[in-house]
Design a protein around this motif. Structure first.
Motif, PDB file in Angstrom:
ATOM      1  N   ASP A   7       0.879  -1.372   0.153  1.00 21.36           N
ATOM      2  CA  ASP A   7      -0.014   0.081  -0.168  1.00 21.36           C
ATOM      3  C   ASP A   7       0.928   1.563   0.180  1.00 21.36           C
ATOM      4  O   ASP A   7       2.186   1.421   0.954  1.00 21.36           O
ATOM      5  N   HIS A  13      -5.411  10.203  -3.241  1.00 18.09           N
ATOM      6  CA  HIS A  13      -5.956   8.812  -3.236  1.00 18.09           C
ATOM      7  C   HIS A  13      -5.313   7.954  -2.528  1.00 18.09           C
ATOM      8  O   HIS A  13      -3.880   8.366  -2.249  1.00 18.09           O
ATOM      9  N   GLU A  14      -5.153   6.958  -2.767  1.00 19.58           N
ATOM     10  CA  GLU A  14      -4.033   5.906  -2.366  1.00 19.58           C
ATOM     11  C   GLU A  14      -4.408   4.548  -2.979  1.00 19.58           C
ATOM     12  O   GLU A  14      -5.040   4.759  -4.236  1.00 19.58           O
ATOM     13  N   GLU A  15      -3.400   4.004  -2.828  1.00 19.77           N
ATOM     14  CA  GLU A  15      -2.886   3.259  -4.228  1.00 19.77           C
ATOM     15  C   GLU A  15      -2.179   1.919  -3.961  1.00 19.77           C
ATOM     16  O   GLU A  15      -1.519   2.391  -2.272  1.00 19.77           O
ATOM     17  N   ARG A  31      -8.103   3.664  -5.469  1.00 21.13           N
ATOM     18  CA  ARG A  31      -8.514   3.627  -4.883  1.00 21.13           C
ATOM     19  C   ARG A  31      -9.126   5.463  -4.754  1.00 21.13           C
ATOM     20  O   ARG A  31      -8.312   6.255  -4.192  1.00 21.13           O
ATOM     21  N   THR A  38     -17.017   4.589  -2.061  1.00 18.10           N
ATOM     22  CA  THR A  38     -15.605   3.654  -2.284  1.00 18.10           C
ATOM     23  C   THR A  38     -15.490   2.882  -3.360  1.00 18.10           C
ATOM     24  O   THR A  38     -15.861   2.090  -3.428  1.00 18.10           O
ATOM     25  N   THR A  39     -14.822   3.459  -4.441  1.00 20.99           N
ATOM     26  CA  THR A  39     -14.394   2.253  -5.171  1.00 20.99           C
ATOM     27  C   THR A  39     -12.802   2.240  -5.721  1.00 20.99           C
ATOM     28  O   THR A  39     -12.559   3.235  -5.582  1.00 20.99           O
ATOM     29  N   PHE A  40     -12.522   1.025  -5.714  1.00 21.58           N
ATOM     30  CA  PHE A  40     -11.217   0.538  -5.939  1.00 21.58           C
ATOM     31  C   PHE A  40     -11.151  -0.512  -7.356  1.00 21.58           C
ATOM     32  O   PHE A  40     -11.941  -0.715  -7.771  1.00 21.58           O
ATOM     33  N   CYS A 151     -10.151  -6.987  -0.797  1.00 20.99           N
ATOM     34  CA  CYS A 151     -11.145  -6.880  -0.547  1.00 20.99           C
ATOM     35  C   CYS A 151     -11.864  -7.256   1.697  1.00 20.99           C
ATOM     36  O   CYS A 151     -12.435  -5.722   2.212  1.00 20.99           O
ATOM     37  N   HIS A 154      -9.017  -4.272   3.479  1.00 25.32           N
ATOM     38  CA  HIS A 154     -10.040  -3.759   2.956  1.00 25.32           C
ATOM     39  C   HIS A 154     -10.955  -3.580   4.532  1.00 25.32           C
ATOM     40  O   HIS A 154     -11.300  -2.323   4.970  1.00 25.32           O
TER      41      HIS A 154
END
Length: 167
Positions: A7, A13-15, A31, A38-40, A151, A154
């Motif tokens: 991570d 944003h987060e990736e 993300r 919330t969408t990835f 998932c 998360h």
């Protein structure tokens, strides 16, 4: 085969990157923040969209949909109240139901189908907090198993954040 998920938090944003055990990058997990849902997005190294992970809003259970080409190919939800049975419910588009079992508190768990371990997820061997391994026993389902591991991680991270906020 062992895959690593690393991570990275950036300003807006987060990736995360999914790599092989030989540090070859396979997927970027991007993300999208500041959205109602919330969408990835899972994107391969050539920029091709592989899958979307969409967190459903306003559900009794913490639920995430896995979509490929606009179709739901998987669903994972965390039961809020559990007396007996599994904490997570996983249904795949092909009708299979998987179990997530193990020590979720320490992020050591298996993804199983009919008692057979398909993948083992572990943070045990990493000193960096934001990295974990996904050991996949079924290469045929490798991408889906990696997506499921992301998932579950998360969902656990969200619940931990909610718990800290409520203190």
């Amino acid at each position: 085969m062992r895959y690593l998920v690393r991570d990275r938090m950036l300003a807006f944003h987060e990736e995360a990157w999914v790599e092989t055990e030989h540090r070859e990058k396979l997927f970027k997990v991007d993300r999208k923040l500041f959205r109602l849902r919330t969408t990835f997005d899972f994107v391969d190294t050539r920029g091709n969209h592989v899958a979307s992970i969409v967190k459903k809003v306003f559900t009794l259970h913490h639920t995430i949909l896995i979509k490929q080409d606009g179709e739901t190919v998987g669903l994972i939800s965390k039961r809020t109240l559990r007396i007996f049975g599994d904490r997570f419910k996983v249904r795949l588009g092909d009708g299979r139901r998987l179990r997530v079992v193990g020590n979720l508190w320490d992020r050591e768990f298996d993804i199983q189908h009919h008692g057979t371990t398909l993948a083992h997820v572990s943070r045990r061997w990493f000193t960096i907090r934001d990295a974990y391994a996904v050991d996949v026993m079924s290469e045929r389902d490798a991408t889906m198993l990696i997506i499921l591991a992301v998932c579950v991680d998360h969902i656990l991270e969200d619940r931990e954040g909610e718990r800290l906020t409520n203190l």
